[in-house]
Every structure is written in C-alpha cells, then in structure tokens.
Design a protein around this motif. Structure first.
Motif, mmCIF file in Angstrom:
data_model
loop_
_atom_site.group_PDB
_atom_site.id
_atom_site.type_symbol
_atom_site.label_atom_id
_atom_site.label_comp_id
_atom_site.label_asym_id
_atom_site.label_seq_id
_atom_site.Cartn_x
_atom_site.Cartn_y
_atom_site.Cartn_z
ATOM 1 N N PHE A 21 32.550 32.818 14.182
ATOM 2 C CA PHE A 21 31.646 32.024 13.448
ATOM 3 C C PHE A 21 32.327 30.548 12.955
ATOM 4 C CE2 PHE A 21 30.153 36.236 12.830
ATOM 5 C CZ PHE A 21 28.882 36.291 13.316
ATOM 6 N N ARG A 22 31.744 29.326 13.079
ATOM 7 C CA ARG A 22 32.626 28.340 12.935
ATOM 8 C C ARG A 22 31.855 27.180 12.415
ATOM 9 N NH1 ARG A 22 35.165 26.554 18.700
ATOM 10 N NH2 ARG A 22 33.093 25.826 19.602
ATOM 11 N N PRO A 36 37.755 30.494 10.407
ATOM 12 C CA PRO A 36 36.794 31.374 10.691
ATOM 13 C C PRO A 36 35.924 31.779 9.357
ATOM 14 C CG PRO A 36 38.769 32.306 10.179
ATOM 15 C CD PRO A 36 39.079 30.733 10.127
ATOM 16 N N TYR A 37 34.827 32.581 9.833
ATOM 17 C CA TYR A 37 33.874 32.973 8.959
ATOM 18 C C TYR A 37 33.589 34.426 9.287
ATOM 19 C CZ TYR A 37 33.692 28.190 7.015
ATOM 20 O OH TYR A 37 33.974 27.129 6.525
ATOM 21 N N VAL A 57 28.453 31.060 7.535
ATOM 22 C CA VAL A 57 28.756 29.744 8.397
ATOM 23 C C VAL A 57 27.627 28.731 8.225
ATOM 24 C CG1 VAL A 57 27.938 30.488 10.749
ATOM 25 C CG2 VAL A 57 29.775 28.997 10.512
ATOM 26 N N ILE A 58 26.172 29.536 8.197
ATOM 27 C CA ILE A 58 25.352 28.257 7.842
ATOM 28 C C ILE A 58 25.367 27.786 6.351
ATOM 29 C CG2 ILE A 58 22.994 28.112 7.495
ATOM 30 C CD1 ILE A 58 22.671 30.255 10.134
ATOM 31 N N LEU A 59 25.824 28.585 5.559
ATOM 32 C CA LEU A 59 25.908 28.212 3.960
ATOM 33 C C LEU A 59 26.925 27.264 4.029
ATOM 34 C CD1 LEU A 59 25.216 28.505 1.086
ATOM 35 C CD2 LEU A 59 26.564 30.322 0.960
ATOM 36 N N PRO A 119 34.324 29.919 0.353
ATOM 37 C CA PRO A 119 35.325 31.135 0.806
ATOM 38 C C PRO A 119 35.502 31.354 2.329
ATOM 39 C CG PRO A 119 33.393 31.721 -0.224
ATOM 40 C CD PRO A 119 33.450 30.394 -0.294
ATOM 41 N N THR A 120 36.658 31.687 2.799
ATOM 42 C CA THR A 120 36.685 31.998 4.431
ATOM 43 C C THR A 120 37.659 33.392 4.263
ATOM 44 O OG1 THR A 120 38.717 30.938 4.700
ATOM 45 C CG2 THR A 120 36.653 29.645 4.620
ATOM 46 N N ARG A 121 37.910 33.692 5.627
ATOM 47 C CA ARG A 121 38.639 35.048 5.834
ATOM 48 C C ARG A 121 40.057 34.583 5.661
ATOM 49 N NH1 ARG A 121 36.772 37.852 11.210
ATOM 50 N NH2 ARG A 121 35.925 35.443 11.719
#
Length: 71
Positions: A29-30, A43-44, A50-52, A68-70
């Motif tokens: 997801f991006r 990355p998500y 990713v929509i948020l 926040p992300t990975r």
C-alpha cells in the motif's frame, strides 16, 4: 497484479493531488502525491491505513511527520 487507486483524489491547499494505491496480490500500500515524489516509497500496513494517511496528508500534514508507518 499492479497498483490500483483505492481512494478518491484529494487536493492539498498548495494544489497538489493525493490518493492511495494498493497492490492486493503483493499486500503493498502507498500514498501518491504530485508534490511529494518520494512519498510513494513509504510503505503502509493496510488499505484503511493508507487511505487515512492520504486524507491526513492532503488536509493537515503535507510533510507527513505525524502519520505512523512501518519504518
């Protein structure tokens, strides 16, 4: 499979366009932003996340410091 757009296209206050993409077969997801080309490398974990992130980036946080992300 390839990435597909999963959110509506949002416009930032500076005129850039932001939307979320997903590749469900690869579970990737991006966020895509016309004003931030390096943003798509972040990355998500999920389609909801990713929509948020795309919505928040468009409305409140163009530098994306508080999403926040990975990483």
């Amino acid at each position: 499979m390839a990435f597909e757009r999963i959110s509506k296209i949002l416009e930032t206050p500076d005129g850039s366009f932001v939307y979320a993409q997903a590749d469900y077969s690869a579970n990737e997801f991006r966020v895509i932003c016309s004003g931030c080309p390096d943003l798509q490398a972040v990355p998500y974990n999920s389609s909801a996340g990713v929509i948020l992130a795309a919505s928040y980036h468009a409305d409140h946080d163009p530098d994306q410091r508080h999403v926040p992300t990975r990483r």
